[in-house]
Design a protein around this motif. Structure first.
Motif, PDB file in Angstrom:
ATOM      1  N   SER A 133      19.601  50.657  39.486  1.00 31.90           N
ATOM      2  CA  SER A 133      19.752  50.499  40.942  1.00 31.90           C
ATOM      3  C   SER A 133      19.058  49.232  41.409  1.00 31.90           C
ATOM      4  O   SER A 133      19.538  48.550  42.322  1.00 31.90           O
ATOM      5  CB  SER A 133      19.152  51.702  41.673  1.00 31.90           C
ATOM      6  N   GLN A 145      23.034  54.351  45.580  1.00 33.75           N
ATOM      7  CA  GLN A 145      22.843  55.619  44.901  1.00 33.75           C
ATOM      8  C   GLN A 145      22.762  56.811  45.851  1.00 33.75           C
ATOM      9  O   GLN A 145      23.542  57.739  45.746  1.00 33.75           O
ATOM     10  CB  GLN A 145      21.585  55.547  44.050  1.00 33.75           C
ATOM     11  N   ASP A 163      27.138  52.902  42.412  1.00 32.16           N
ATOM     12  CA  ASP A 163      25.912  53.420  41.802  1.00 32.16           C
ATOM     13  C   ASP A 163      25.937  54.938  41.874  1.00 32.16           C
ATOM     14  O   ASP A 163      25.723  55.530  42.924  1.00 32.16           O
ATOM     15  CB  ASP A 163      24.696  52.847  42.551  1.00 32.16           C
ATOM     16  N   GLU A 164      26.213  55.568  40.757  1.00 29.49           N
ATOM     17  CA  GLU A 164      26.343  57.027  40.662  1.00 29.49           C
ATOM     18  C   GLU A 164      27.218  57.603  41.775  1.00 29.49           C
ATOM     19  O   GLU A 164      26.792  58.466  42.532  1.00 29.49           O
ATOM     20  CB  GLU A 164      24.958  57.673  40.683  1.00 29.49           C
TER      21      GLU A 164
HETATM   22 MG   LIG Z   1      19.360  54.485  40.349  1.00 31.11          MG
END
Ligand SMILES: [Mg+2]
Ligand SMILES: Nc1ncnc2c1ncn2[C@@H]1O[C@H](COP(=O)(O)OP(=O)(O)OP(=O)(O)O)[C@@H](O)[C@H]1O
Ligand SMILES: Nc1ncnc2c1ncn2[C@@H]1O[C@H](COP(=O)(O)OP(=O)(O)OP(=O)(O)O)[C@@H](O)[C@H]1O
Ligand SMILES: [Mg+2]
Lengths: 322, 511, 340, 304
Positions: B52, B94, B173-174
C-alpha cells in the motif's frame, strides 16, 4: 422522501408550527412589519451564518466572525471619517481585507494542521484587538451615500419593509445555496466534512478548498460587517460580541451537523428565522426579566433541538448504536 | 534482475529506486516496479510488506523520499492524488476510501461532476451514475447516501469510480477483500476489458487464485524490498509463496477431516431471534467446540446476524439461552459478560481505536470487562501484547506504535488478538481473514481449529467458501436477511453451499 | 524514574513555553520573579499567576477530560456563576459552611449531569448541548442573585478565596490538589485509557464492551464539579457572587489552556498536567500584559499574537519539520554506516 | 388583525441593555416599580448587551403599537433609522441613562447623568483631598470602548489638568467587575513597589473599587488611608466600605431614571407639553462624612 431532506423538512415544519402558535397568542405577529423586521434585523447575522454554514459543513468552525464584523464596521467608519473615499471604494477595500484575513486563517489551519477552533479563536482576539486599536470610541458614519442606500426599500402592504439589507441577506442565501449544492466547490466542502483524509485520497484539492472556505467565511463576515454598519450607521469595536455563537446555533438549528458533511444552507435561513422568532416572541411578551429571558432562550433552543431529534428518530425508526 | 521482459516502449509506468521512510520504519527500500501497457500486474507480499505504501507513493498520497516515476515516458511527480488522477492514474485504496456523507453518485463524480452553465447538473450526474453502476450489475439508488450501503456495495462503487478515472493506469489495492465470487467475476470482466484498451493495471490481493486467474506478471515485496518480478505463468504457487514469506509454507489450508460434530449438548440457543427491518427471526443452536459458518451473498444479512447475536443491535423478538439459562444479550457489554466476543467486519470504523497503541488495542476488551477500577497492570498488558504479537505474527516495530500506522492486515490481527485476550467461550468472527496474507491466513485457520478443539464455540462469517468449508461443522445459508438453509456434517461442501444460495435465488425469483 | 520519562517528554514543550513567557515578562519587569514572605504567606507576581489562574486551571481539568471524549463544554462559565450564586445565597441565608459547599458542589454535579445526558443519551452535539446551559445557566444564576452582587461575610467561605495554607493561597492549594487527584484517578485506574478509546472511536469502544455512555456522562459531571469549585473560589475571592460576570467567557480560556497544553481538540490522548501548564501560560500572559503598562486597547492584540506564536511553534507540522531535520541527519548517518 | 389600542392605560416598551451589574439591576427594578405605581403596562426587553437586540426590540415595540418607548442605549451611535421609524409611527421615545448622537427631534427627551461630569466630580474631589501634595494615581477603567469608560476617564483627566502634583501612572481596564478590579489592582501594587508608590485609586465604578480594596488589604496596606479610593455609581457596598474607612468618596449615579421619564410622559399625554431635551440627574458626591451606613440602609433594598 429522501432521508437526506428529513432534517430540513423537520426544521421547516417546526418553524411553521411555532410561528402559528405565536400568532395564536399575539395576532399582531402576523403583520408584515414583523416579517419585514425579521429579515432586516437578522440580515447581518444571516449573512455571516451562510459563511459559518460552509465552514461547519467542511467540519470546521469560525469563531472570528463577530470580531470581523466589529472590525469591518470600525474600519469603514474610521476611513470614511478621515479620508474622502467613497463608501463603495471602502467596501471593496474592507471586503478584501476580511477575505484575506479569512484566507490567512484557512492557510494556517491547513498548512500548520492546527484546529480551526483555536486558530479562529486567536483570529477573534486579533480582529477585535485591531478594532480597538483603530478606535475605542463608537464612530458614527455620516456619509450621504448611507442615507441613499437606506432609502432603498420595498414597502409591503401593512407598513412592513423589505429593506436593502434584508434583500441582500436573501440574495446571499440564494447564492450560498447555489454554491453549496450546485458547484464543484460546494461538493468539495461536503467532501471535506466527510473526512479530510478520504477527501484527499479522492483527489479533492484540500489546501485550496480549506483556504477558500475560510476566505469565503471572512468575505461574508466582512459583508455582514458592512450590513451592520448600514444597520447602525456606525462602527463600534464592542459591536457583535458573541455573534459567532448565535450563528453556530442558527446553523445547527437549521439541521447542519457540527461534525461536518451534512446539512443545508437553506436550513440555516430557517434557523435564523427561528432565532428571530424566539426574540420577537420574548419582546411581544414583554414581561420577562433579564434572567428569565436568558433561561427562556436556552429552553427554547433546547426545545427546538429536541423536537428535531424527535423527528429524526421517528423518521429513521431508531438508530444504529452510536 | 528481471523486469526487462518488456521493451521500454511497452512500459506505461515505471517506478525506480522508490524509498519511503516513516519515523521508526523504513517502509520501502529502493523498490523498482515496471508496469506494462495492457498488462495486469500483481503486487504481492505479506502484511506490512509495503504494497500500500508503494501505491501511495505512486499516486502522490505520500511524498516519496527518493526514486523516480515515469509515466508514459514522462517524468512525473504528483504532489497529491488530484494530480495523479489528472495524469490518468485511477486508484482504489485499501480501506474503502469514499465519503459516507455523500450520495453514491456524488462519490462517483466528485471533482468531475457534469456541468451545465457552470453549475453541477445533478440530474445528468445521477443518470450517468446509474449507467456506470449498471455495468457492475448494481441496481441501487444512486441518490442514497453512501453510508446506507453495505461495505461490499461501497467497494464496488469505489472500483467503478477508479476505473472511470483511469486513463492510463488503474491501481486496485485489495479490491476483492469484501466481494463474493459473483462480484469478483464482474470485476475481472471489467479488468479484461480495460486491458484490451491498453491500460496498465496493478492488482494487490491476498487471494492467490485470483492472481493466477487474471494476472500476467507478479512483483513480490518483502519487508519493503523488492524480491522480484516474474511471469505469472512461469511461477508455481509454492514458489510464489516462498518468495513472499521467505520460507516454505506447509499446507495452506489443511482440509483435515475435522472431528465429527460431537452431538454434545447445545450451549447457546437463540430462538425466534430477529429484528424487524434488519433480519427475519431465526433459530440458532451452537454446541461447545463447534464452528458454525454463515454463508450468503452480499447484503444477505450475515453481518446483521452477527451484530444481533452480540447485542450490538438489539433483537426485538425471540430469546437467548446459555446452557439452558435464559440470558439478556442487549448490549455488547452484556454479551461480553457472558463471555461472547465479536470481531467486526469493518475494522476501520468498528474495530481499531486508531490513536491508541497496539498494546492498548489488544488490552481494551479485557480491560472493559474487568471494569475501570481494576486496571490491568502495565507489565501484564505488555506481556499480553507481546504474546499475541508473536502468536499472530503482527508486524509492528514495537507494541507502543499507534495501531492506525499498522498495515491493514496487521490491524486485523490485532483486533483478533483483542478478543482472544478476553478468553471468550463464544466468538463471532465477521470476515476474519479479510486482507490477511497467505501465511497468516493459514495461521488464523489453524487458530480457529485450535480454539474449537479447546472447547470454544465459534460463528464465522466468510465470503471464502473454501475456507468456510474447511473449518465449519455446520453452515447456515442466508438470503434476503432470512436464514434459508442449514448444512451439516458431510453436506458441508462448497458445491452444496453454492447450490443452497442459488436455490434460494431461484426461489426468490419465482416469488 | 524511567516510567516518568515519557511524561516529562510530553510536558517539555509546555514547560519550555512557560519558562520563555516568564523570562520574557521578567525582562520587561524584573520584579516579576521576586518572591517574599508577607503575613505568613508567599507574596509576589508568580504567586499571583498561580492564584489568578485558579479558575481557569480548575476548568481546564474538567475540560481536558471532556475534550478527550471528543466533546466540549461551553457551559462551564455559566455553571461557575450558578454555583457561586448558590453558595452565596446559601451562606447568607444562614446555612453552615459545610452545607453550603456541599450544596454548591451538588448543583455543579447536577449541571454536569444535565450536559452529560444531553450528549450521551439524547445524542445532541456537545457544542450545542452545552450552549443551552451556557445561555440559560447565566439566567439561572441571575435569578438566584436577582442581578445584584450577593455579598457575604462568612469567614469560612472567604477563607477559600483568600486564605492561605502552608503559605500558599487557598485557590492554588485547591487546584493543585484537585489536579493531582484527578490525574491519579484517571491514570492509576483504567479510566484514562477507556476515555481515550471512547474519544478516538466511540463505536469501536462500545463494541469492545466499554460503557461509553456512562463514561461520557461522567466526563461532563466532572467538568461540572470543576466549574462548581471554580465558581466557589471566584465568589469567595471577591466576597460576593457576581452572577453577571463570574466566569464570563472563561470557557474559551479553559479550552485555550487545554489546547496550549498540546491536547488535541479531536479527542483521544490527553494530559491534565499539560493542560494545567497551559492554564499557567495563559495566566502568565494575562498578568504580564497587566504589568506591562500598555494601554488596554492593546491587550487583545498582544494576547492573540503570543498565543498564535505558541500554537505555531507547537503545531504538528512545525514539529514534523523539526523532526525531519533531526531524522534526515540520522538517516544520512545510517546510510554512511551501511556504506562502510 | 391589529391589536386594539389600550385606550385607558399606557403601554410603554422599555429596552434595557441587559443585566451586567448591580447598578443596572437596580435601574430595572426601579423602572418596573415606577411603572407599576403609575399603572403603566411596562413591556420589558433585555438586550443581552447587544445593540442589535435593542434595535430589534424597538422595532417590535413599534410593530406592537406601544404608546411610548424607553430605551437605555448601549452605545451612542446607530439609532437614526429606528428612531425615525418610531417617529413615523408617532411613538415618543425617551432615552434613559445615556444619550445618543442622533438629531434631537428624533426623541422626546433624555434622562441621563453627565458621564464626563461624574468623572470630573471625582477628579475635583481628589484634587481637593490631596491639597497640592504630589500624588500618583492609578486608574481602573471600565470595559474598553464603553461610553462610561471613555467619558469618566475624560472627565477625570479634565479635572486633573493643571494640577501637576497629580499624575495618572497606570491605567488598565477592569471590565467594570470586582474580580478584574481585584486582579488588576494586584498587578498595580506589584508594579509600583508594593503599592508604596501609589497614593490614590480612581475606579470607573464601585464594583471595581470594592475588588481593588480587597487587593490593597491583602497586600498589607490600608485602603482609604494609605491609598485613597474614589469611584463612581454609589452602590450600597461602597457605603459599607466607606463606613469602614476603606473607601473615601463616590459619585452617585441614580438608578431612578424612569421616574422623571414617566413624569415627562404623563405631562405630554395630558396636555402635550414637551419636556426639555435633556433632564440631567444629579451627580452627587458622597464622602465618609455623609453617614455612609445610613445611605447603605436606604439603598440596600433597591435591587442593587
Ligand atoms: Mg496494504
Ligand atoms: N504513516 C505511517 N507511519 C509509520 N509507519 C507506517 C505508516 N504507514 C505504514 N507504515 C508501516 O509501513 C509498513 C508497510 O505498510 P503497508 O500498508 O504498505 O503494508 P501492506 O503491504 O499494504 O500490508 P497489507 O497487506 O496488510 O495491507 C508497515 O510496517 C506499516 O506499519
Ligand atoms: N448488491 C447489492 N445491491 C443492493 N443493496 C445491497 C447489495 N449488497 C448489500 N446491499 C445492502 O447493504 C446492506 C448490508 O447488509 P449486511 O451488512 O447485513 O450484509 P452482509 O450479508 O453482511 O454482507 P457483507 O458482509 O458481505 O457486506 C443491506 O441493507 C442491503 O440492502
Ligand atoms: Mg457483512
Amino acid at each position: 422522501m429522501n432521508p437526506r431532506y428529513v432534517p430540513l423538512a423537520a426544521t421547516i415544519a417546526i418553524f411553521v408550527a411555532a410561528y402559528a402558535l405565536c400568532i395564536l397568542q399575539y395576532p399582531n405577529m402576523l403583520s408584515t412589519r414583523v416579517i419585514g423586521n425579521l429579515l432586516t434585523d437578522n440580515a447581518f447575522l444571516g449573512i455571516a451564518a451562510v459563511g459559518m454554514t460552509f465552514v461547519i459543513l467542511s467540519g470546521g468552525i469560525d469563531l472570528s466572525i463577530g470580531a470581523v464584523i466589529a472590525f469591518t464596521g470600525v474600519f469603514i467608519a474610521v476611513v470614511l471619517e478621515n479620508t474622502g473615499l467613497h463608501p463603495l471604494v471602502v467596501f471593496v477595500l474592507v471586503l478584501g481585507i476580511a477575505t484575506l484575513f479569512g484566507a490567512l486563517m484557512g492557510a494556517i489551519i491547513h498548512h500548520l494542521e492546527m484546529p480551526p477552533f483555536i486558530v479562529t479563536l486567536a483570529g477573534m482576539f486579533l480582529a477585535r484587538g485591531m478594532a480597538f486599536v483603530l478606535s475605542i470610541d463608537s464612530v458614527p458614519v455620516k456619509h450621504p451615500f448611507y442615507a441613499t442606500m437606506k432609502a432603498f426599500y420595498y414597502r409591503l402592504p401593512g407598513g412592513g419593509r423589505i429593506t436593502l439589507i434584508g434583500g441582500l441577506m436573501l440574495l446571499v442565501f440564494a447564492a450560498g445555496i447555489l454554491i453549496a449544492h450546485r458547484t464543484r466547490f460546494g461538493a468539495n466542502v461536503y467532501a471535506l466534512g466527510g473526512g479530510v483524509q478520504t477527501a484527499r485520497l479522492m483527489g479533492v484539492p484540500v489546501a485550496r478548498t480549506t483556504i477558500a472556505i475560510y476566505a469565503f467565511s471572512g468575505l461574508l463576515a466582512g459583508l455582514s460587517g458592512i450590513v451592520f454598519s448600514l444597520y447602525t450607521s456606525a462602527g463600534y469595536s464592542l459591536a457583535a460580541v458573541g455573534v459567532e455563537l448565535d450563528a453556530i446555533a442558527a446553523v445547527v438549528i437549521g439541521g447542519t451537523l457540527l461534525t461536518g458533511g451534512s446539512g443545508f444552507v437553506g436550513g440555516t435561513l430557517i434557523g435564523i428565522l427561528i432565532m428571530g422568532l424566539i426574540q420577537t416572541y420574548i419582546t411581544f411578551d414583554g414581561s420577562l426579566s433579564s434572567w428569565w429571558t436568558k433561561i427562556l432562550i436556552g429552553l427554547l433552543l433546547f426545545g427546538f433541538i429536541l423536537m428535531q431529534k424527535g423527528f429524526l428518530y421517528l423518521s429513521k425508526g431508531g438508530r444504529r448504536l452510536a | 534482475m528481471p523486469g526487462n521482459i518488456l521493451g521500454s516502449e511497452d512500459i506505461i509506468l515505471s517506478a525506480t529506486g522508490i524509498d519511503k521512510v516513516f519515523p521508526g520504519a523504513k517502509a520501502l527500500n529502493k523498490v523498482n516496479f515496471q508496469l506494462g501497457r495492457g498488462e495486469v500486474h500483481a503486487l504481492l507480499g505479506e502484511n506490512g510488506a509495503g504494497k500500500s505504501t508503494l501505491v501511495k507513493c505512486i499516486t502522490g498520497a505520500y511524498r516519496r523520499d527518493g526514486g523516480r516515476l515515469v509515466l508514459d515516458g514522462v517524468d512525473i511527480d504528483p504532489r497529491d492524488t488530484f494530480e495523479a488522477q489528472r495524469l490518468g492514474i485511477g486508484t482504489v485504496y485499501q480501506e474503502v476510501n469514499l465519503l459516507p456523507n455523500l450520495t453514491v453518485a456524488e462519490n462517483l463524480f466528485l471533482g468531475r461532476q457534469p456541468r451545465r452553465f457552470g453549475l453541477v447538473d445533478a440530474r445528468a450526474m445521477n443518470r450517468r451514475a446509474e449507467t456506470l453502476l449498471a455495468g457492475y450489475d448494481l441496481d441501487i439508488d444512486v441518490k442514497a447516501e453512501l453510508s446506507s450501503c453495505s461495505v461490499a456495495v461501497q467497494q464496488v462503487v469505489a472500483i467503478a469510480r477508479a476505473v472511470d478515472l483511469s486513463g492510463k493506469v488503474l491501481i486496485l489495492d485489495e479490491p476483492t477483500a469484501s466481494l463474493d465470487a459473483h462480484e469478483v467475476e464482474m470485476l475481472f470482466a471489467v479488468v479484461r476489458r480495460l486491458k484490451t484498451q491498453g491500460l496498465g493495471i496493478v492488482f494487490i490481493t491476498h487471494f492467490l487464485e485470483q492472481v493466477y486467474a487474471i494476472c500476467d506478471r507478479i512483483t513480490v515485496l518483502r519487508n519493503g524490498q523488492l524480491v522480484g518480478t516474474r511471469e505469472a505463468a512461469a511461477l508455481p504457487r509454492r514458489e510464489l509463496i516462498a518468495m513472499m514469506l521467505g520460507r516454505e509454507l506447509g499446507d495452506e489450508i489443511k482440509t483435515v477431516a475435522k472431528a465429527e460434530t460431537e452431538e454434545g449438548p447445545v450451549r447457546y440457543r437463540f430462538s425466534g431471534y430477529g429484528r424487524r427491518g434488519h433480519i427475519a427471526p431465526f433459530d440458532l443452536e451452537v454446541r461447545k467446540g463447534e464452528v458454525v459458518g454463515i454463508a450468503g451473498l452480499l447484503g444477505s444479512g450475515r453481518t446483521e446476524t452477527a451484530e444481533i447475536l452480540f447485542g450490538a443491535e438489539k433483537a426485538d423478538s425471540g430469546s437467548a439461552e446459555i446452557e439452558g439459562k435464559p440470558v439478556e444479550l442487549t448490549s455488547p457489554r452484556a454479551a461480553i459478560r457472558h463471555r461472547l466476543g465479536f470481531c467486526p467486519e469493518d475494522r476501520k470504523v468498528d474495530g481499531i481505536v486508531g490513536d491508541l497503541s497496539v498494546r492498548e488495542n489488544i488490552a481494551l476488551a479485557l480491560q472493559a470487562r474487568r471494569g475501570w477500577a481494576r486496571p490491568i497492570p502495565r507489565a501484564e498488558q505488555e506481556r499480553l501484547a507481546d504474546q499475541y504479537i508473536k502468536a499472530l505474527d503482527i508486524r509492528t516495530t514495537d507494541r507502543e506504535k499507534p495501531i492506525r500506522l499498522l498495515s491493514g492486515g496487521n490491524q486485523q490481527k490485532a483486533i483478533l488478538a483483542r478478543w482472544l485476550a478476553t478468553n471468550p467461550e463464544f466468538l463471532i468472527l465477521d470476515e476474519p481473514t479479510r486482507g490477511i496474507d497467505v501465511g497468516a491466513h493459514a495461521e488464523i485457520i489453524r487458530l480457529i481449529e485450535n480454539l474449537c478443539e479447546q472447547g470454544m464455540s465459534l460463528i464465522v462469517i466468510s465470503s471464502e467458501l473454501d475456507e468456510l468449508v474447511a473449518y465449519s461443522h455446520r453452515v447456515i445459508v442466508l438470503r434476503d436477511r432470512t436464514h434459508v438453509s442449514e448444512l451439516v456434517g458431510e453436506a458441508v461442501t462448497t458445491a452444496h453451499i453454492v447450490e443452497a444460495i442459488a436455490a434460494g435465488e431461484k426461489q426468490g425469483a419465482s416469488r | 524514574m524511567n516510567a516518568l520519562k515519557p511524561h516529562l517528554i510530553r510536558l517539555a514543550p509546555q514547560f519550555a513555553v512557560l519558562v520563555a513567557v516568564v523570562l520574557l515578562i521578567s525582562l520587561a519587569f524584573p520584579d516579576f520573579l521576586k518572591l517574599q514572605i508577607q503575613n505568613g504567606r508567599v507574596y509576589g507576581s508568580l504567586v499571583d499567576v498561580l492564584n489568578r489562574g485558579a479558575p481557569v486551571a480548575l476548568l481546564a481539568i474538567g475540560m481536558t477530560i471532556v475534550i478527550a471524549t471528543r466533546g466540549i463544554d461551553l457551559s462551564v462559565g455559566a455553571v461557575m456563576a450558578i454555583c457561586g450564586a448558590v453558595a452565596a445565597a446559601s451562606i447568607t441565608s444562614g446555612h453552615s459552611l459545610v452545607y453550603t459547599l456541599a450544596l454548591a458542589l451538588a448543583v455543579g454535579l447536577l449541571c454536569g449531569l444535565w450536559n452529560g445526558i444531553l450528549v450521551a443519551v439524547l445524542d445532541i452535539q456537545p457544542i450545542i448541548a452545552t450552549l443551552v446551559l451556557m445561555v440559560a445557566g447565566r439566567g439561572i444564576a441571575q435569578l438566584i442573585t436577582e442581578g445584584a452582587i450577593l455579598t457575604f461575610n462568612d469567614p469560612g467561605l472567604i477563607f477559600i478565596g483568600s486564605g492561605s495554607f502552608l503559605g500558599l493561597p487557598m485557590p492554588v492549594v485547591i487546584w493543585l490538589v484537585f489536579g493531582i487527584a484527578v490525574t491519579l484517578l484517571v491514570r492509576r485506574t483504567a479510566l484514562g485509557m477507556l476515555i481515550e478509546a471512547l474519544g478516538i472511536n466511540r463505536r469501536a469502544s462500545t463494541l469492545s464492551g466499554v460503557s461509553t455512555g456512562v463514561l461520557l456522562v461522567a466526563a461532563y459531571v466532572l467538568s461540572g464539579l470543576c466549574a462548581a469549585i471554580a465558581g466557589i473560589i471566584a465568589a469567595a475571592d471577591i466576597k460576593g457572587a457576581d452572577a453577571n460576570n463570574a466566569g464570563l467567557w472563561l470557557e474559551l480560556d479553559a479550552i485555550l489552556a487545554v489546547v496550549v497544553g498540546g491536547n488535541s481538540l479531536l479527542g483521544g490522548r490527553f494530559s491534565i498536567a499539560a493542560a494545567l501548564l497551559g492554564a499557567l501560560i495563559i495566566q502568565s500572559i494575562n498578568t504580564g500584559i497587566l504589568l506591562s503598562g500598555f494601554p488596554p486597547e492593546f491587550n487583545l492584540i498582544i494576547k492573540a499574537a503570543i498565543i498564535v506564536l505558541i500554537l505555531v511553534i507547537q503545531s504538528p507540522r512545525i514539529r514534523d519539520l523539526a523532526a525531519l531535520f533531526g531524522r534526515s541527519e540520522s538517516a544520512e548517518a545510517t546510510v554512511k554506516q551501511e556504506a562502510k | 388583525m391589529f391589536g386594539s389600542a389600550q385606550a385607558a392605560d399606557l403601554t410603554v416598551g422599555f429596552s434595557q441593555i441587559g443585566s451586567e451589574s448591580g447598578w443596572r439591576a437596580a435601574e430595572t427594578t426601579l423602572t418596573k416599580q415606577q411603572a407599576e405605581s403609575r399603572g403603566i403596562d411596562l413591556k420589558f426587553a433585555d438586550a443581552q448587551q447587544k445593540q442589535e437586540n435593542q434595535i430589534k426590540a424597538l422595532r417590535s415595540f413599534i410593530a406592537q403599537g406601544v404608546d411610548a418607548i424607553l430605551v437605555a442605549p448601549v452605545v451612542a451611535t446607530g439609532w437614526d433609522d429606528v428612531l425615525t421609524e418610531a417617529k413615523d409611527a408617532e411613538i415618543p421615545v425617551i432615552l434613559l441613562d445615556r444619550t445618543v448622537d442622533s438629531s434631537e427631534d428624533l426623541y422626546m427627551t433624555a434622562v441621563t447623568s453627565d458621564l464626563v461630569h461624574e468623572g470630573n466630580v471625582a477628579g475635583k474631589w481628589l484634587v481637593d483631598a490631596v491639597a497640592g501634595k504630589p500624588c500618583n494615581v492609578v486608574e481602573l477603567q471600565g470595559t474598553t470602548g464603553s461610553s462610561p469608560a471613555i467619558d469618566r476617564k475624560k472627565g477625570f483627566e479634565e479635572a486633573l489638568a493643571g494640577h501637576d502634583n497629580l499624575k495618572i501612572i497606570r491605567s488598565q481596564t477592569g471590565d467594570f467587575t470586582r474580580t478584574k478590579g481585584k486582579e488588576v489592582m494586584e498587578s498595580f501594587l506589584k508594579a509600583e513597589d508594593g503599592g508604596k508608590n501609589i497614593c490614590a485609586l480612581y475606579a470607573h465604578n464601585d464594583d471595581m473599587a470594592v475588588g481593588a480594596i480587597q487587593a490593597i488589604k491583602e497586600a498589607g496596606l490600608k485602603p482609604g488611608t494609605d491609598i485613597l479610593v474614589v469611584s463612581i455609581d454609589a452602590v450600597p457596598d461602597i457605603f459599607q466600605a466607606m463606613a469602614a474607612g476603606e473607601a473615601n468618596a463616590t459619585v452617585e449615579l441614580t438608578p431612578n431614571m424612569a421616574g422623571p421619564a414617566f413624569d415627562a410622559l404623563a405631562a405630554f399625554k395630558k396636555d402635550g407639553t414637551l419636556p426639555p431635551k435633556w433632564i440631567q440627574t444629579e451627580s452627587k458626591l458622597y464622602t465618609q462624612k455623609d453617614d455612609p451606613m445610613k445611605v447603605y440602609e436606604e439603598k440596600k433594598g433597591l435591587g442593587y
